[in-house]
Design an enzyme around this catalytic site. Structure first.
Site, PDB file in Angstrom:
ATOM      1  N   HIS A 124     -29.014  36.561  68.616  1.00 53.11           N
ATOM      2  CA  HIS A 124     -29.432  35.399  67.827  1.00 53.11           C
ATOM      3  C   HIS A 124     -29.083  34.141  68.609  1.00 53.11           C
ATOM      4  CE1 HIS A 124     -25.190  35.442  66.861  1.00 53.11           C
ATOM      5  NE2 HIS A 124     -25.338  36.653  66.369  1.00 53.11           N
ATOM      6  N   HIS A 144     -23.134  40.651  78.729  1.00 54.77           N
ATOM      7  CA  HIS A 144     -23.014  39.653  77.664  1.00 54.77           C
ATOM      8  C   HIS A 144     -21.643  38.962  77.668  1.00 54.77           C
ATOM      9  CE1 HIS A 144     -24.259  37.835  73.889  1.00 54.77           C
ATOM     10  NE2 HIS A 144     -23.087  38.164  73.362  1.00 54.77           N
ATOM     11  N   HIS A 158     -20.334  35.127  78.339  1.00 55.44           N
ATOM     12  CA  HIS A 158     -19.441  34.343  77.473  1.00 55.44           C
ATOM     13  C   HIS A 158     -18.219  33.852  78.260  1.00 55.44           C
ATOM     14  CE1 HIS A 158     -20.900  34.350  73.352  1.00 55.44           C
ATOM     15  NE2 HIS A 158     -20.999  35.661  73.270  1.00 55.44           N
ATOM     16  N   GLY A 208     -15.256  40.047  65.359  1.00 57.68           N
ATOM     17  CA  GLY A 208     -16.398  39.251  64.912  1.00 57.68           C
ATOM     18  C   GLY A 208     -17.157  39.951  63.793  1.00 57.68           C
ATOM     19  N   GLU A 237     -17.800  39.003  59.941  1.00 59.14           N
ATOM     20  CA  GLU A 237     -19.169  38.976  59.409  1.00 59.14           C
ATOM     21  C   GLU A 237     -19.274  39.770  58.115  1.00 59.14           C
ATOM     22  OE1 GLU A 237     -22.446  40.092  61.857  1.00 59.14           O
ATOM     23  OE2 GLU A 237     -21.900  38.689  63.451  1.00 59.14           O
ATOM     24  N   ASN A 269     -13.965  29.484  65.429  1.00 56.38           N
ATOM     25  CA  ASN A 269     -13.066  29.393  64.275  1.00 56.38           C
ATOM     26  C   ASN A 269     -11.958  28.395  64.618  1.00 56.38           C
ATOM     27  OD1 ASN A 269     -10.936  29.968  62.333  1.00 56.38           O
ATOM     28  ND2 ASN A 269     -12.137  31.767  61.782  1.00 56.38           N
ATOM     29  N   ASP A 326     -23.429  32.724  70.681  1.00 53.51           N
ATOM     30  CA  ASP A 326     -24.318  33.322  71.676  1.00 53.51           C
ATOM     31  C   ASP A 326     -25.173  32.308  72.425  1.00 53.51           C
ATOM     32  OD1 ASP A 326     -23.323  35.803  71.395  1.00 53.51           O
ATOM     33  OD2 ASP A 326     -25.135  36.725  70.578  1.00 53.51           O
ATOM     34  N   ARG A 356     -17.007  22.464  51.011  1.00 53.96           N
ATOM     35  CA  ARG A 356     -17.077  22.262  52.458  1.00 53.96           C
ATOM     36  C   ARG A 356     -16.527  20.886  52.827  1.00 53.96           C
ATOM     37  NH1 ARG A 356     -21.842  24.566  54.219  1.00 53.96           N
ATOM     38  NH2 ARG A 356     -21.398  23.590  56.201  1.00 53.96           N
TER      39      ARG A 356
HETATM   40 FE   FE2 Z   1     -21.916  37.113  71.801  1.00 54.89          FE
END
Ligand code: FE2
Length: 541
Positions: free
Chosen positions: A11, A124, A128, A178, A182, A289, A313, A422
């Site tokens: 995503h 990946h 990162h 993660g 989620e 976070n 991502d 929020r």
């Molecule tokens: Fe990732």
């Protein structure tokens, strides 16, 4: 070398351009397509590329696809589980792998003239990691990637020295901090892979009374990794339906947040023991976070913690490009700013305003004119310079308001159609930050929270979260001269060196990026004024 980075697999599709080791442009596809997070996070959408963002990056640098030395794609299908002929198995994992393998062909179609042989796959979490240690202002650092998932792992711990990375640990799936966050996000009635920051905000309202159960389920293993056993969420709090949340849900959020922080601290201590480094560079979705980041900065063994602003991502587009540029021999210039997206000249902005038949003025001193509106408790759409890379508005595509009025948090949440729990965040001049806030400073990218000093809590109530913290953006006048002048002008009028800064968008929509988005948002929401480049649009009374 000219290297285009592409993130497309899960995503937040994005593109980034690195030329001779310098970051020239970076943008998320959602800002162009106006579809939040760019695409659905399913295997079927793996082929979808950040086409508009990639084309814009090239256009910005006056390059054609044929001019590229490399395209760096932030996923290595060779590391992914072997589909074994059944594309449908494991939620179509094989389809994802197949599409990632064919990325060259999709890229050739999206960028006519591109030599498909120049496309390289980058693992990946290596992408990162590179987005952290190559972009950070450190010669050497410990590196921590905390993610939902990559090809087969969810995390990477490493040691970066002189541009190279040694991987020290990597936690295999299905164990994933993660993904567990989620799961909690979905159980608490929010959107998975998207609304994790709402769980973090909700956590401040609860007590971590489910911590013992989560300590059982989520454990650091002492070798740099961790395990996550299946969690019976239902037994802790019922799933949230129709936004009906109570104390149990806040307590669950608080417990998940607290356990995450404990495990991160264990991972950081292990990594510090292995590397002996003083600085830590972090990326991966979990590194967004900011409460956990502050906990690590305060309790952890590292003297300095630097987090890639596009830690999710989207940032792997930049990381993959930096990684390949470095491998091709270019010396890498660390990241200086997140203002890497689209910008418009004054003439172009004037034409947009004329085209929309919106009356505007050009004040002698825009900072002063906007400060006057903020002092009068107006809300200002602030559209200045190039748009931000990453999820935070940092004074380029922001909504600004007076921090002194406690109602402004509700007012902004209402304007934006957000949940009332929020918080909204403060921006403050870097030189004044320590007077008002106690915590990791400076914080130019809003990736940490600070405690608001007691003497200031009643003075800037709009930005103080229920737990007495705030997520401050510190403004360096050398980097952000216009925002710095605005903050100074506001203080002259109100005595407050702080302004409320939240992203310029309404709920569920990406941040505004181009002038049309800004005008549409201004037209649809009760914003007092719009400062677009040097022009000021005032709503008629
Ligand atoms: Fe990732």
């Amino acid at each position: 070398m000219r290297v285009l980075g592409i993130n497309a697999v899960f995503h937040d599709p994005a593109a980034a351009l690195v030329v001779d080791g310098r970051i020239v442009a970076a943008a998320e596809e959602e800002r162009f397509s106006r579809r939040k997070h760019g695409k659905a996070p399913v295997a079927f959408s793996t082929w979808e590329l950040p086409e508009q963002a990639a084309r814009w990056c090239l256009e910005h640098a006056s390059l054609a696809p044929a001019d590229l030395d490399a395209v760096a794609y932030s996923y290595e299908p060779g590391l992914a589980p072997d589909p074994g002929g059944d594309l449908a198995a494991g939620e179509w994992e094989g389809l994802r792998t197949l599409y990632a393998r064919r990325a060259r062909l999709f890229l050739r179609t999206a960028l006519p003239g591109l030599d498909p042989a120049c496309v390289r796959h980058v693992a990946h979490h290596v992408a990162h990691a590179a987005s952290a240690y190559l972009a950070a202002p450190f010669e050497r650092a410990a590196v921590l990637v905390l993610d939902g998932r990559g090809e087969r792992a969810s995390h990477l711990a490493g040691h970066a020295v002189g541009g190279g990375l040694k991987v020290l640990a990597s936690q295999r799936l299905p164990h994933s901090l993660g993904l567990v966050y989620e799961e909690a996000t979905a159980h608490l009635g929010f959107r998975r892979s998207s609304d994790e920051y709402k769980v973090m905000a909700l956590a401040s309202y609860g007590r971590p009374r489910f911590l013992p159960a989560l300590r059982e389920a989520i454990r650091a293993t002492g070798d740099g990794g961790f395990t996550v056993a299946p969690i019976a969420w239902q037994s802790l709090a019922p799933p949230v339906r129709d936004e009906a949340r109570d104390e149990r849900h806040a307590d669950l959020a608080a417990s998940v947040q607290a356990r995450l922080q404990e495990v991160l601290l264990d991972l950081a201590r292990w990594l510090h023991g292995r590397t002996g480094e003083r600085a830590l560079a972090m990326a991966g979705g979990v590194a967004l976070n900011c409460v956990a980041n502050s906990f690590l900065a305060a309790q952890g063994p590292f003297e300095r913690v630097w987090v890639q602003p596009a830690a999710g991502d989207a940032g792997t587009a930049l990381g993959a490009a930096l990684h390949v540029a470095q491998r091709l021999g270019d010396p890498i210039t660390p990241m200086q700013t997140v203002a890497l997206g689209r910008g418009w000249s004054d003439d172009a902005l004037r034409a947009w305003l004329a085209g929309a038949a919106v009356p505007c003025e050009r004040p002698d001193d825009l900072a002063d004119a906007v400060a006057e509106i903020l002092a009068g408790n107006g809300v200002v759409g602030w559209f200045q310079g190039r748009s931000e890379y990453g999820p935070r508005a940092l004074g380029h595509r922001s909504l600004l308001a007076n921090a002194g009025d406690p109602d402004n948090v509700h007012r902004l949440n209402a304007i934006k159609g957000r949940e009332s729990f929020r918080p909204v965040a403060p921006m403050v001049l870097q030189a004044r930050a320590a007077e008002v806030f106690d915590g990791p400073l400076p914080s130019p990218y809003m990736l940490f929270t600070q405690r608001v000093r007691p003497a200031w809590r009643a003075r800037i109530p709009a930005v103080v979260h229920v737990d007495g913290t705030a997520r401050a953006q510190t403004v360096d006048p050398a980097a952000e001269p216009l925002v710095a002048r605005l903050l100074a002008a506001v203080e002259r009028r109100t005595g407050l060196p702080v302004v409320v800064n939240t992203s310029f968008n309404t709920a569920g929509r990406p941040m505004v990026d181009d002038p049309r988005d800004a005008l549409e948002c201004y037209g649809a929401a009760p914003i007092t004024a719009l400062a677009m480049g040097p022009f000021l649009v005032r709503r008629p009374r």
